[in-house]
Design an enzyme around this catalytic site. Structure first.
Site, PDB file in Angstrom:
ATOM      1  N   GLU A 103      -5.459   7.177   7.124  1.00 60.39           N
ATOM      2  CA  GLU A 103      -4.743   8.515   7.306  1.00 60.39           C
ATOM      3  C   GLU A 103      -5.484   9.698   6.578  1.00 60.39           C
ATOM      4  O   GLU A 103      -5.967   9.479   5.374  1.00 60.39           O
ATOM      5  CB  GLU A 103      -3.391   8.158   6.544  1.00 60.39           C
ATOM      6  CG  GLU A 103      -2.487   7.262   6.952  1.00 60.39           C
ATOM      7  CD  GLU A 103      -1.482   8.063   7.961  1.00 60.39           C
ATOM      8  OE1 GLU A 103      -1.174   9.218   7.879  1.00 60.39           O
ATOM      9  OE2 GLU A 103      -1.231   7.324   9.083  1.00 60.39           O
ATOM     10  N   PHE A 115      -6.921   1.959   5.601  1.00 59.36           N
ATOM     11  CA  PHE A 115      -6.353   0.958   5.569  1.00 59.36           C
ATOM     12  C   PHE A 115      -6.435  -0.155   6.295  1.00 59.36           C
ATOM     13  O   PHE A 115      -5.761  -1.271   6.038  1.00 59.36           O
ATOM     14  CB  PHE A 115      -4.858   1.408   5.317  1.00 59.36           C
ATOM     15  CG  PHE A 115      -4.325   2.051   6.661  1.00 59.36           C
ATOM     16  CD1 PHE A 115      -4.279   1.405   8.050  1.00 59.36           C
ATOM     17  CD2 PHE A 115      -3.954   3.380   6.819  1.00 59.36           C
ATOM     18  CE1 PHE A 115      -3.728   1.817   8.964  1.00 59.36           C
ATOM     19  CE2 PHE A 115      -3.529   3.940   8.066  1.00 59.36           C
ATOM     20  CZ  PHE A 115      -3.330   3.418   9.043  1.00 59.36           C
ATOM     21  N   LYS A 133       7.340  -1.260   6.803  1.00 56.49           N
ATOM     22  CA  LYS A 133       7.582  -0.031   6.097  1.00 56.49           C
ATOM     23  C   LYS A 133       8.929   0.197   5.536  1.00 56.49           C
ATOM     24  O   LYS A 133       9.894  -0.250   5.754  1.00 56.49           O
ATOM     25  CB  LYS A 133       7.223   1.237   7.156  1.00 56.49           C
ATOM     26  CG  LYS A 133       8.001   1.270   8.160  1.00 56.49           C
ATOM     27  CD  LYS A 133       7.802   2.490   9.239  1.00 56.49           C
ATOM     28  CE  LYS A 133       8.516   2.280  10.495  1.00 56.49           C
ATOM     29  NZ  LYS A 133       8.303   3.062  11.631  1.00 56.49           N
ATOM     30  N   LYS A 173       2.252   4.495   1.626  1.00 57.20           N
ATOM     31  CA  LYS A 173       2.218   4.908   2.824  1.00 57.20           C
ATOM     32  C   LYS A 173       2.131   6.401   2.892  1.00 57.20           C
ATOM     33  O   LYS A 173       2.920   7.448   2.321  1.00 57.20           O
ATOM     34  CB  LYS A 173       3.663   4.618   3.714  1.00 57.20           C
ATOM     35  CG  LYS A 173       3.977   5.068   5.157  1.00 57.20           C
ATOM     36  CD  LYS A 173       5.314   4.636   5.619  1.00 57.20           C
ATOM     37  CE  LYS A 173       5.282   4.743   7.132  1.00 57.20           C
ATOM     38  NZ  LYS A 173       4.966   5.819   7.551  1.00 57.20           N
ATOM     39  N   ARG A 182      -2.923   9.655  11.361  1.00 62.77           N
ATOM     40  CA  ARG A 182      -3.614   8.706  11.341  1.00 62.77           C
ATOM     41  C   ARG A 182      -4.848   8.775  12.433  1.00 62.77           C
ATOM     42  O   ARG A 182      -4.802   9.205  13.470  1.00 62.77           O
ATOM     43  CB  ARG A 182      -2.545   7.460  12.093  1.00 62.77           C
ATOM     44  CG  ARG A 182      -3.150   6.110  12.362  1.00 62.77           C
ATOM     45  CD  ARG A 182      -1.992   5.268  12.934  1.00 62.77           C
ATOM     46  NE  ARG A 182      -2.385   3.892  12.878  1.00 62.77           N
ATOM     47  CZ  ARG A 182      -1.840   2.777  13.128  1.00 62.77           C
ATOM     48  NH1 ARG A 182      -0.360   2.987  13.396  1.00 62.77           N
ATOM     49  NH2 ARG A 182      -2.235   1.553  12.869  1.00 62.77           N
ATOM     50  N   ARG A 219      -4.044   8.834  16.941  1.00 59.51           N
ATOM     51  CA  ARG A 219      -2.980   7.681  17.264  1.00 59.51           C
ATOM     52  C   ARG A 219      -2.832   7.314  18.595  1.00 59.51           C
ATOM     53  O   ARG A 219      -2.715   6.457  19.000  1.00 59.51           O
ATOM     54  CB  ARG A 219      -1.707   8.003  16.444  1.00 59.51           C
ATOM     55  CG  ARG A 219      -0.598   6.614  16.622  1.00 59.51           C
ATOM     56  CD  ARG A 219       0.563   7.380  15.706  1.00 59.51           C
ATOM     57  NE  ARG A 219       1.515   6.053  15.341  1.00 59.51           N
ATOM     58  CZ  ARG A 219       2.221   5.442  16.281  1.00 59.51           C
ATOM     59  NH1 ARG A 219       2.097   5.742  17.816  1.00 59.51           N
ATOM     60  NH2 ARG A 219       3.184   4.542  16.042  1.00 59.51           N
ATOM     61  N   ARG A 234       4.186  -3.906  17.540  1.00 66.68           N
ATOM     62  CA  ARG A 234       5.206  -3.707  16.175  1.00 66.68           C
ATOM     63  C   ARG A 234       5.459  -5.162  15.838  1.00 66.68           C
ATOM     64  O   ARG A 234       6.476  -5.985  16.532  1.00 66.68           O
ATOM     65  CB  ARG A 234       6.238  -2.959  16.642  1.00 66.68           C
ATOM     66  CG  ARG A 234       7.047  -2.314  15.383  1.00 66.68           C
ATOM     67  CD  ARG A 234       7.996  -1.390  15.868  1.00 66.68           C
ATOM     68  NE  ARG A 234       7.872  -0.280  16.376  1.00 66.68           N
ATOM     69  CZ  ARG A 234       7.062   0.643  15.772  1.00 66.68           C
ATOM     70  NH1 ARG A 234       7.231   0.722  14.746  1.00 66.68           N
ATOM     71  NH2 ARG A 234       6.829   1.978  16.523  1.00 66.68           N
ATOM     72  N   GLU A 270       0.761  -1.115  -0.034  1.00 66.64           N
ATOM     73  CA  GLU A 270       0.104  -0.010  -0.063  1.00 66.64           C
ATOM     74  C   GLU A 270       0.971   1.232  -0.051  1.00 66.64           C
ATOM     75  O   GLU A 270       2.054   1.172   0.561  1.00 66.64           O
ATOM     76  CB  GLU A 270      -1.052   0.162   1.033  1.00 66.64           C
ATOM     77  CG  GLU A 270      -1.681  -1.047   1.538  1.00 66.64           C
ATOM     78  CD  GLU A 270      -2.833  -1.075   2.593  1.00 66.64           C
ATOM     79  OE1 GLU A 270      -2.886   0.165   3.206  1.00 66.64           O
ATOM     80  OE2 GLU A 270      -3.449  -2.090   3.073  1.00 66.64           O
TER      81      GLU A 270
HETATM   82  P1  ATP Z   1       6.557   6.574  11.104  1.00 63.44           P
HETATM   83  O1  ATP Z   1       7.688   7.698  11.762  1.00 63.44           O
HETATM   84  O2  ATP Z   1       7.440   5.857   9.989  1.00 63.44           O
HETATM   85  O3  ATP Z   1       5.448   7.318  10.280  1.00 63.44           O
HETATM   86  P2  ATP Z   1       5.379   5.677  13.148  1.00 63.44           P
HETATM   87  O4  ATP Z   1       6.269   5.434  14.545  1.00 63.44           O
HETATM   88  O5  ATP Z   1       4.728   6.903  13.329  1.00 63.44           O
HETATM   89  O6  ATP Z   1       5.933   5.429  11.987  1.00 63.44           O
HETATM   90  P3  ATP Z   1       4.842   3.166  12.417  1.00 63.44           P
HETATM   91  O7  ATP Z   1       4.029   2.100  12.948  1.00 63.44           O
HETATM   92  O8  ATP Z   1       6.380   2.955  12.388  1.00 63.44           O
HETATM   93  O9  ATP Z   1       4.461   4.317  13.150  1.00 63.44           O
HETATM   94  O10 ATP Z   1       4.568   3.376  10.788  1.00 63.44           O
HETATM   95  C1  ATP Z   1       3.398   3.132  10.290  1.00 63.44           C
HETATM   96  C2  ATP Z   1       2.495   4.557  10.182  1.00 63.44           C
HETATM   97  O11 ATP Z   1       2.249   4.700   8.783  1.00 63.44           O
HETATM   98  C3  ATP Z   1       1.258   4.427  10.812  1.00 63.44           C
HETATM   99  O12 ATP Z   1       1.335   4.939  12.103  1.00 63.44           O
HETATM  100  C4  ATP Z   1       0.380   5.199   9.857  1.00 63.44           C
HETATM  101  O13 ATP Z   1       0.208   6.433  10.601  1.00 63.44           O
HETATM  102  C5  ATP Z   1       1.234   5.327   8.681  1.00 63.44           C
HETATM  103  N1  ATP Z   1       0.493   4.991   7.539  1.00 63.44           N
HETATM  104  C6  ATP Z   1       0.414   5.531   6.146  1.00 63.44           C
HETATM  105  N2  ATP Z   1       0.085   4.738   5.479  1.00 63.44           N
HETATM  106  C7  ATP Z   1      -0.162   3.652   5.875  1.00 63.44           C
HETATM  107  C8  ATP Z   1      -0.749   2.380   5.413  1.00 63.44           C
HETATM  108  N3  ATP Z   1      -1.416   2.379   4.029  1.00 63.44           N
HETATM  109  N4  ATP Z   1      -1.137   1.297   6.192  1.00 63.44           N
HETATM  110  C9  ATP Z   1      -0.823   1.378   7.444  1.00 63.44           C
HETATM  111  N5  ATP Z   1      -0.082   2.531   7.977  1.00 63.44           N
HETATM  112  C10 ATP Z   1      -0.112   3.566   7.243  1.00 63.44           C
END
Ligand code: ATP
Length: 571
Positions: free
Chosen positions: A299, A339, A420, A250, A255, A270, A414, A248
């Site tokens: 998102e 998502f 990612k 990102k 969120r 979040r 996690r 998908e």
């Molecule tokens: P990052 O700093 O990389 O955004 P994070 O620490 O906020 O990461 P992670 O769980 O590491 O959170 O990365 C996932 C984040 O990516 C999710 O919190 C979500 O907000 C975002 N995101 C964006 N697009 C998607 C998607 N298609 N599916 C899931 N999560 C997504």
């Protein structure tokens, strides 16, 4: 149950730093508590009165607590202030002065857990004119019946300064130990907590009937802890790990979790804060969706048709302020790219495999609406992942998320169910999210800001302690230095946080609350930091620089020690 028993346990916990000892002390309390008492105690340990997403604030500042101590102790204002000046902690002042009370109240009754909780709850609910006086009187009433040690913890609690250093995992362990003598119940208890984010509710249900925890059901309007993604360095590694998988885009937005029941819609961030008021257009769109009941995640961000690119949520909000809501909303309309699906018309979908959840999600969303399914392709090769990754970058998106087709929704965890791949991984820069635990006075040209940098830590989720990883002095604009100084001044504490392992002393300690994203060049071993310490040397960031504040994350969502150790292995 008497509140004194709880206060004594808190006092012991404060003296210990080991997670096992803390767990045992709490377990003994839960063993004796009724389900109702356990619910309240669990909230109090968290420093809350209800689950944090309800946003209940006690709203008592130091000034009012000082006044209550004065009234209850019979000492004069200057004496109370003088004690505060020397102790730096109103909890200790209350303990001391109420211990040698000048006036004895006539009808002293001992405090129970439930009566203390109820009084605090009433304090939190008081509003309107005269409410401060009413809050003070309630606190005085509690002080009149409190033993010194109870007064200490009541004071710290109403000020929002309980700071026992007990993380949620320790509370979950303690519940299990209280029932079985070991951690064998931890997994179902944790799962229940991840599905409702309400520790009091979980404690109560578990004490009523442990079997009910195994069969715990999600409910609309009880937010679910967000699943998190692991990271890998390139498409090849992703294919090696997942094989055929979903990819998908990102989206670099905000969120949100959307909860719908009939016409009622709530939106949670979040951090599980209620954000419904910020998204009127999304609420209206959700009301028109077909399902009667649903919980899904996505998102929120803007897309502009003219330049065919996405705008981050921050940019979107900035534009809304600059051009006015109407114009900006037309030119940069806000969309939700959904998502994941957690619940649909009575069915808990969190245990379904990804592909099934996705199909159900697509069944009620249209790619033309305000709420669209995220762009998704099923892929089998690294080359396909790479071309989707490049396509994402060309639209100013962050990268891609690869998803395991068979994995359930891993609430609060996690896992490699989501992986990612971000733009920055291919370049030199990588980042972590760290918690500010201290700051430095500015020297030289920075002296006028009173700010010279921050000491930051990551979270060790196995020991529930924070461990320092960097002193960050660069990456701050002048404007930011002023803002950081102001923000951190408010959280200043006299002593280092009890749940922090450190070697370095900053000029000022702060309560671990604010999370910042920090970039670095690589990770090395250093005796001055405590993250993942081995043979006296911890892991430290080389050339750390501040990127931004992460308001969407709380201290326990910071990067963990385990993740840093993994990144160190890769670097
Ligand atoms: P990052 O700093 O990389 O955004 P994070 O620490 O906020 O990461 P992670 O769980 O590491 O959170 O990365 C996932 C984040 O990516 C999710 O919190 C979500 O907000 C975002 N995101 C964006 N697009 C998607 C998607 N298609 N599916 C899931 N999560 C997504």
């Amino acid at each position: 149950m008497q509140f004194e028993e709880v206060a004594k346990a808190f006092n012991e916990i404060e003296k210990r730093s080991g997670r096992l000892e803390m767990t045992d002390l709490l377990a003994r309390i839960f063993e004796k508590a009724s389900p109702e008492e356990a619910e309240r105690i669990a909230y109090i340990i968290q420093g809350e009165l209800r689950p944090p997403y309800e946003g209940i604030d006690l709203g008592m500042g130091e000034k009012f607590v000082l006044e209550a101590i004065r009234k209850a102790s019979g000492y004069g204002k200057s004496k109370v202030e003088q004690e505060f000046e020397s102790e730096g902690d109103l909890g200790l002042v209350a303990e001391k002065l109420l211990g040698k009370k000048r006036q004895q109240s006539l009808f002293q009754t001992s405090l129970s857990v439930l009566s203390v909780y109820n009084s605090m709850f009433r304090i939190s609910k008081a509003g309107g004119s005269g409410s401060q006086g009413m809050k003070i009187n309630r606190l005085v009433e509690m002080y009149n019946n409190a033993t010194p040690i109870e007064a200490k913890y009541i004071t710290r609690f109403v000020l929002g300064q309980l700071r026992l250093g007990v993380g949620d995992p320790t509370i979950l362990d303690a519940l299990s130990v209280s029932h079985e003598g070991d951690k064998s119940w931890r997994e179902p208890i944790e799962r229940a907590y991840n599905l409702c984010s309400d520790i009091g509710h979980v404690a109560r249900v578990f004490l009523e009937d442990p079997e009910k925890i195994r069969d715990f059901k999600i409910e609309v309007f009880k937010p679910i802890m967000p699943a998190m993604a692991e990271r890998l360095a390139n498409p090849k590694e992703i294919i090696a790990k997942l094989g055929k998988c979903a990819v998908e885009y990102k989206y670099d937005g905000f969120r949100i979790a959307v909860h719908k029941k009939g016409n009622r819609v709530e939106i949670y961030s979040r951090r599980l804060e209620k954000m419904t008021h910020m998204f009127p257009d999304v609420v209206a769109a959700v009301q028109n969706l077909r399902p009667r009941e649903a919980i899904f995640e996505g998102e929120a961000l803007a897309f502009n048709e003219e330049d065919k690119r996405f705008y981050s949520f921050q940019e979107t909000m900035h534009r809304r302020r600059k051009y006015g809501l109407e114009t900006a909303a037309k030119k940069y309309p806000l969309y939700v790219f959904a998502f994941d699906l957690h619940y649909l018309d009575g069915e808990d979908c969190t245990t379904c495999p990804y592909l099934e959840r996705r199909k159900k999600l697509e069944s009620f969303l249209s790619s033309k609406g305000t709420i669209k399914p995220s762009t998704m392709r099923i892929v089998e090769t690294a080359k396909e992942i790479d071309s989707l990754f490049q396509a994402a970058l060309s639209m100013k998106l962050e990268g891609i998320m690869a998803k395991d087709l068979k994995a359930p929704y891993t609430a609060g965890k996690r896992k490699f169910a989501w992986i990612k791949l971000k733009k920055s991984y291919g370049q030199e820069m990588d980042t972590i999210d760290a918690v500010i635990v201290g700051y430095y006075r500015g020297k030289g040209s920075r002296a006028r800001f009173g700010f010279g940098g921050i000491l930051v830590a990551v979270y060790n989720d196995e020991t529930s302690r924070f461990e320092t990883i960097a002193k960050v002095g660069s990456g701050f604009t002048e404007d930011e230095m002023g803002r950081f100084q102001k923000m951190l001044e408010e959280d200043k504490v006299k002593r280092p946080p009890t749940n922090l392992d450190y070697e370095m002393d900053p000029d000022f300690w702060v309560h671990p609350r604010h999370v910042v994203e920090v970039a670095y060049d690589n990770i090395t071993r250093s005796p001055t930091h405590t993250c993942g310490r081995e043979k006296g040397k911890g892991l430290a960031l080389r050339f750390p620089r501040m990127i931004r504040i992460r308001d969407d994350k709380g201290p326990f969502n910071a990067t963990t020690t385990k993740e840093v150790e993994e990144m160190h292995k890769f670097s």
